[in-house]
Design an enzyme around this catalytic site. Structure first.
Site, mmCIF file in Angstrom:
data_model
loop_
_atom_site.group_PDB
_atom_site.id
_atom_site.type_symbol
_atom_site.label_atom_id
_atom_site.label_comp_id
_atom_site.label_asym_id
_atom_site.label_seq_id
_atom_site.Cartn_x
_atom_site.Cartn_y
_atom_site.Cartn_z
ATOM 1 N N ALA C 71 -21.988 -4.668 -21.958
ATOM 2 C CA ALA C 71 -22.751 -3.910 -22.671
ATOM 3 C C ALA C 71 -21.748 -3.001 -23.546
ATOM 4 O O ALA C 71 -22.214 -2.556 -24.761
ATOM 5 C CB ALA C 71 -23.417 -2.872 -22.041
ATOM 6 N N THR C 72 -20.688 -2.818 -22.889
ATOM 7 C CA THR C 72 -19.542 -2.258 -24.059
ATOM 8 C C THR C 72 -19.280 -2.777 -25.066
ATOM 9 O O THR C 72 -19.330 -2.070 -26.213
ATOM 10 C CB THR C 72 -18.291 -1.955 -23.170
ATOM 11 O OG1 THR C 72 -18.549 -0.998 -21.965
ATOM 12 C CG2 THR C 72 -17.201 -1.209 -23.814
ATOM 13 N N ASN C 151 -27.795 6.425 -17.807
ATOM 14 C CA ASN C 151 -27.054 5.961 -16.403
ATOM 15 C C ASN C 151 -26.823 7.063 -15.579
ATOM 16 O O ASN C 151 -26.333 6.784 -14.135
ATOM 17 C CB ASN C 151 -25.821 5.469 -17.068
ATOM 18 C CG ASN C 151 -25.173 6.268 -17.996
ATOM 19 O OD1 ASN C 151 -25.364 6.574 -19.146
ATOM 20 N ND2 ASN C 151 -23.703 6.525 -17.767
ATOM 21 N N GLN C 179 -29.025 0.042 -18.401
ATOM 22 C CA GLN C 179 -29.494 0.432 -17.089
ATOM 23 C C GLN C 179 -31.050 -0.094 -16.840
ATOM 24 O O GLN C 179 -31.583 0.358 -15.814
ATOM 25 C CB GLN C 179 -29.366 1.931 -17.006
ATOM 26 C CG GLN C 179 -27.927 2.445 -16.779
ATOM 27 C CD GLN C 179 -27.362 2.051 -15.328
ATOM 28 O OE1 GLN C 179 -28.083 1.767 -14.506
ATOM 29 N NE2 GLN C 179 -26.066 2.455 -15.399
ATOM 30 N N HIS C 201 -24.316 -7.197 -14.937
ATOM 31 C CA HIS C 201 -23.712 -6.579 -13.638
ATOM 32 C C HIS C 201 -24.473 -5.431 -13.081
ATOM 33 O O HIS C 201 -24.320 -4.914 -11.838
ATOM 34 C CB HIS C 201 -22.435 -6.321 -13.537
ATOM 35 C CG HIS C 201 -21.761 -5.276 -14.231
ATOM 36 N ND1 HIS C 201 -21.541 -3.934 -13.643
ATOM 37 C CD2 HIS C 201 -21.689 -4.838 -15.500
ATOM 38 C CE1 HIS C 201 -21.137 -3.034 -14.562
ATOM 39 N NE2 HIS C 201 -21.296 -3.404 -15.730
ATOM 40 N N THR C 239 -14.566 -19.105 -26.970
ATOM 41 C CA THR C 239 -15.256 -20.157 -26.166
ATOM 42 C C THR C 239 -16.345 -19.724 -25.016
ATOM 43 O O THR C 239 -15.890 -18.489 -24.551
ATOM 44 C CB THR C 239 -14.000 -21.066 -25.296
ATOM 45 O OG1 THR C 239 -13.143 -21.567 -25.794
ATOM 46 C CG2 THR C 239 -14.791 -22.087 -24.390
ATOM 47 N N CYS C 324 -18.155 5.195 -15.347
ATOM 48 C CA CYS C 324 -16.861 4.887 -16.190
ATOM 49 C C CYS C 324 -16.127 5.964 -16.232
ATOM 50 O O CYS C 324 -15.053 5.744 -16.952
ATOM 51 C CB CYS C 324 -17.682 4.509 -17.513
ATOM 52 S SG CYS C 324 -18.460 2.902 -17.430
HETATM 53 C C1 LIG Z 1 -4.399 -22.073 -29.466
HETATM 54 C C2 LIG Z 1 -5.594 -21.407 -29.123
HETATM 55 N N1 LIG Z 1 -5.975 -20.156 -29.419
HETATM 56 C C3 LIG Z 1 -7.050 -19.497 -29.105
HETATM 57 C C4 LIG Z 1 -7.896 -20.119 -28.244
HETATM 58 C C5 LIG Z 1 -9.293 -19.297 -28.077
HETATM 59 O O1 LIG Z 1 -9.526 -19.153 -26.725
HETATM 60 P P1 LIG Z 1 -10.572 -18.700 -25.886
HETATM 61 O O2 LIG Z 1 -11.340 -19.532 -25.798
HETATM 62 O O3 LIG Z 1 -10.192 -18.048 -24.719
HETATM 63 O O4 LIG Z 1 -11.102 -17.537 -26.727
HETATM 64 C C6 LIG Z 1 -7.759 -21.376 -28.217
HETATM 65 C C7 LIG Z 1 -8.816 -22.343 -27.536
HETATM 66 O O5 LIG Z 1 -9.932 -22.581 -28.017
HETATM 67 C C8 LIG Z 1 -6.576 -22.093 -28.319
HETATM 68 O O6 LIG Z 1 -6.246 -23.703 -28.327
HETATM 69 C C1 LIG Z 2 -25.834 2.943 -20.183
HETATM 70 C C2 LIG Z 2 -24.576 2.140 -20.030
HETATM 71 N N1 LIG Z 2 -24.246 1.369 -21.361
HETATM 72 C C3 LIG Z 2 -23.003 0.761 -21.105
HETATM 73 C C4 LIG Z 2 -22.393 0.545 -20.170
HETATM 74 C C5 LIG Z 2 -21.292 -0.456 -20.200
HETATM 75 O O1 LIG Z 2 -21.508 -1.885 -19.733
HETATM 76 P P1 LIG Z 2 -20.562 -2.618 -19.347
HETATM 77 O O2 LIG Z 2 -19.904 -2.397 -18.063
HETATM 78 O O3 LIG Z 2 -21.219 -4.144 -19.256
HETATM 79 O O4 LIG Z 2 -19.537 -2.845 -20.481
HETATM 80 C C6 LIG Z 2 -23.050 0.914 -18.939
HETATM 81 C C7 LIG Z 2 -22.095 0.774 -17.488
HETATM 82 O O5 LIG Z 2 -20.929 1.029 -17.281
HETATM 83 C C8 LIG Z 2 -24.079 1.717 -18.761
HETATM 84 O O6 LIG Z 2 -24.401 2.296 -17.739
#
Ligand SMILES: Cc1ncc(COP(=O)(O)O)c(C=O)c1O
Ligand SMILES: Cc1ncc(COP(=O)(O)O)c(C=O)c1O
Lengths: 384, 121, 384, 121
Positions: C71-72, C151, C179, C201, C239, C324
């Site tokens: 969510a962040t 939250n 939430q 989560h 990815t 947080c």
């Molecule tokens: C050289 C390189 N940089 C960046 C990425 C992106 O990585 P990710 O899939 O973890 O975002 C990849 C793979 O897709 C890669 O081969």
């Molecule tokens: C209202 C609200 N917004 C955003 C977040 C951030 O979510 P995340 O932990 O998935 O980044 C939370 C929880 O930490 C939340 O309670």
């Protein structure tokens, strides 16, 4: 199915899956690592242990690592973050067109925002010539980004040499190590590298978890891209995904142990494969056997159309272009930057090998490739 | 479900292109365009195509379409070749729109062959 | 250990862990979903199925969902993305100080970048008064962000009413539903909401996987924050983490089935807990029982110091402030925005209940809380 | 390992503060500062503290430190109270730096008590 696409992604080691499962279900482990209660602290401990393991793999200290959602985010954070952090000193940036899109696209975006980007041309094998690189560095250059192992060709850049040029001039050096982390030795304590992107899913870890190394050196810093709860010294907020990070740590620990063995295995596979196909006429290696990471072999075949080749190779799972743009019909921009004609670039197949790859799979791949190339050439109007 | 980019029929035609090759004779046409190369040859008797063969450099849809066109056009007259529309093939082979241009190259080649036959008459 | 911190994070359902494990190890599933080969397509299918499930939970179509790392990131992408996308039309933005930091911090950052942010004051229970909100909307207002369930206090905002005000004026409305997603009914097809942040989560799914809903409506769009491979229509490259998304999908499917049952369970627990402590003198509910989500009860106790209360409550795992920022010693900024004195805000404890919570745990928590409050008041110089 | 913010000794003193309470008598001092409230009372005989008790509103470190101070100062003279340094407690209880100010409030209270005793003499 014969999977020879390990450079795109890898199966996750069962030991890693077990560790991740425990981090999601075991009492306490699932607590929010930001919480102060004992359960939250248990999650922090799991994360700290993972940081130790990843840090050990690349020989740095755990507090130099920022967790991200993958190399794409690490690359973006490094490039946007360093460029904006240092923009008052200068706005000149240097990279190569053979980088992954997660590097070239941020630079292209910065170019639209008032930065100047110089793209250094690669040598025919894909490596950068240090003299050429040196000649484009200027007083106002702030950041150089040149990757370790190229995702399409497997070519290995001299990151020590590049880093030395940068450090002499007070320029930050970022390395996209998505394809080398856990596969080639990396000693960040010794290397003149300031920022390094890593990702777990390219070396038998889970997808969606990456890290950015930020050197402990004056002037090395990135502006954050995300804002929120103060996690990770405000550099990258968000609830830390304990299971993903635990998985990354386990991935690193296994890789550290197996690196030499893995490398020898990959070299044997690559050599066996090349020996099996090299006598076919009109083959062109994209990259180089000498300076390439042995997990990747990228070959073009004159007079053979790439998409048909891919289909004729079934049930072989391989890639044309890089995984991230293998859907597009366009010839790989990386191979074009190496000077390949559209037609030759189109025919390129990236074979990438992994821990589970067997000699029998290599032999089957050899047979499939020989058969497909031969058949498609017979089918084509102008035989090679 | 994310679809297989190739229909069963395309896969079948691509895997076993019975009309691949060259027929000796003087009826032939070749077109190179859009990164696609096609050569068609035919046996012609009484202005009708008795047998037809193709060579092609192109994606699987192009090869499958060439094979399907050869099979379909055997027995047809030169006029029918001249008016051959690729639209039927595009439909029956579910050719994605972005590949339309390539199938039109095949149409071109068929029509050229039709002209060659007509001119020979 | 009695875990009453489900608003911070939740244990992952075993069925979800199994689905995630299969997505990492089973042949084919681990392939890169960007790859065209059959294995890659298998991964895409898994992801599409997950999107269907999450879309069904909030009644929208799967192609309206962008996967993120939580969510962040969703909040940041929605707020920065919509603000910059529409900045040529106007630069006025509206939110509340009682939002999560993942919302307030992006707005604070935008305020430094030439945007104007109006913070609407909450009513004493934390809800926004629609009349007050309406009075700050202007011709150049582009974005309003007001969350669904708070939250810290659990207060439920009238997102339908807020959205209607915005839609009448062509203003985008973003809802942080971290939430509420999976816990309260959400019908995006019917709601006048343009952007909604979700995270797995908080409702028994894995950490580190979120989604952003983007309505299919003219003028609704976000500029991307990350650049790279063209994944997710270029809105969020990288990815796709198949196992995380599969886990999120499974989370959504289970939540859809259990929602009514879960809500009834939470209401019974919350009422039992409140009945057990309400006769203690000097208690103040932060939020409201009437308009609050029953999974959260936030209570301050006059004359009791918060950190000592937390320690005296052990082995109860609960939160002061939000997860947080529970590490910081400062009184919750949310409770201060509700008009609580520093001292009263300091003493606030957020009890949050979950599926696994039992009556016995509630009874134990009641006893611990009564004991701790009583003891600390006896210890304090000025008895209540 | 991420450390427990409270040492075993802090936990012990916080859980069982044997000197919590008020001693009837006329030696007492109270300080309110930094969000911390402390009240100390003592039985004094011949210028020496025979018994000492505390009431405190504050974080666990403050409560633990108050308990430890009471135990430590029983038997001491007013002069010793006047010169009481909180540094020893900060070390023995591993008080985090950001809480230093709060422990200085306790120091203040002890010194005030020392003054009260001196003035009574
Ligand atoms: C050289 C390189 N940089 C960046 C990425 C992106 O990585 P990710 O899939 O973890 O975002 C990849 C793979 O897709 C890669 O081969
Ligand atoms: C209202 C609200 N917004 C955003 C977040 C951030 O979510 P995340 O932990 O998935 O980044 C939370 C929880 O930490 C939340 O309670």
């Amino acid at each position: 199915m014969i999977y020879l696409d390990y450079a795109a992604s890898t199966p996750v080691d069962p030991a890693i899956i077990d560790a991740m499962s425990a981090a999601m279900a075991a009492p306490g482990n699932y607590a929010n690592p930001s919480s102060t209660h004992s359960e939250g602290r248990q999650s922090i401990d799991l994360i700290s242990a993972a940081a130790e393991r990843l840090a050990a793999l690349v020989n740095t200290s755990p507090d130099r690592l920022i967790w991200t959602s993958g190399a794409t985010e690490s690359d973006n954070l490094a490039i946007f973050g360093a460029a904006t952090y240092r923009q008052d000193r200068g706005r000149h940036l240097v990279s190569m067109r053979t980088e992954h899109k997660a590097v070239t696209d941020p630079f292209a975006t910065l170019a639209k925002r008032g930065f100047e980007v110089t793209w250094v041309d690669p040598e025919p094998d894909g490596r950068v010539d240090l003299g050429k690189l040196e000649s484009v560095l200027r007083d106002d250059t702030q950041l150089v980004s040149i990757m370790h192992v190229n995702n399409e060709t497997g070519i290995i850049q001299d990151i020590g040499g590049i880093g030395a040029l940068c450090r002499d001039r007070g320029i930050l050096y970022h390395v996209d190590a998505a394809q080398s982390c856990g596969k080639l030795p990396i000693d960040l304590d010794a290397l003149p590298v300031d920022l390094m992107s890593m990702t777990a899913h390219k070396f038998y870890g889970p997808k969606g978890t990456g890290a950015l190394y930020i050197a402990d050196r004056k002037g090395v810093h990135v502006d954050p891209m995300l804002f929120g709860g103060g996690q990770q010294r405000r550099l990258r907020p968000g609830t830390l995904p304990t299971q993903q990070i635990v998985g990354f740590g386990e991935t690193a620990a296994i890789a550290a142990q197996r690196m030499n063995q893995d490398l020898a295995h990959l070299r044997a596979l690559r050599d066996r494969f090349w020996a099996g196909i090299r006598d076919l006429p009109g083959l062109v290696v994209n990259g180089s056997l000498e300076h390439g990471f042995p997990g990747i072999l990228n070959v073009s075949a004159e007079g053979v159309e790439g998409e048909s080749l891919l289909l004729a190779l079934e049930p072989l799972c391989v890639a044309t272009g890089s995984a991230c743009n293998s859907k597009s019909q366009e010839p790989s921009y990386v191979l074009r930057a190496l000077g390949r004609s559209d037609e030759l670039a189109q025919s390129a197949i990236r074979f990438s090998f992994g821990r589970p790859t067997t000699d029998a799979e290599i032999d089957a791949a050899v047979e499939l490739y020989r058969g497909a190339v031969t058949r498609l050439r017979q089918l084509a109007p102008v035989a090679a | 479900m994310s679809p297989d980019p190739y229909s069963d029929r395309v896969r079948e035609l691509f895997a076993r292109p019975g009309h691949a090759g060259v027929l000796e004779g003087n009826c032939s046409a070749a077109v190179v365009d859009q990164g696609v190369k096609i050569r068609l040859t035919a046996h012609v008797r009484d202005g009708r195509v008795e047998a037809m063969a193709f060579l092609a450099y192109g994606c699987p849809h192009v090869i499958a379409a060439a094979e399907a066109a050869c099979a379909e056009l055997e027995g047809r007259s030169a006029v029918e070749l001249l008016e051959f529309p690729a639209t039927g093939l595009m439909q029956s082979l579910s050719v994605p729109v972005e590949k339309t241009g390539r199938i039109l190259v095949l149409e071109d080649a068929v029509r050229s062959l039709g002209r060659v036959i007509t001119e020979m008459d």
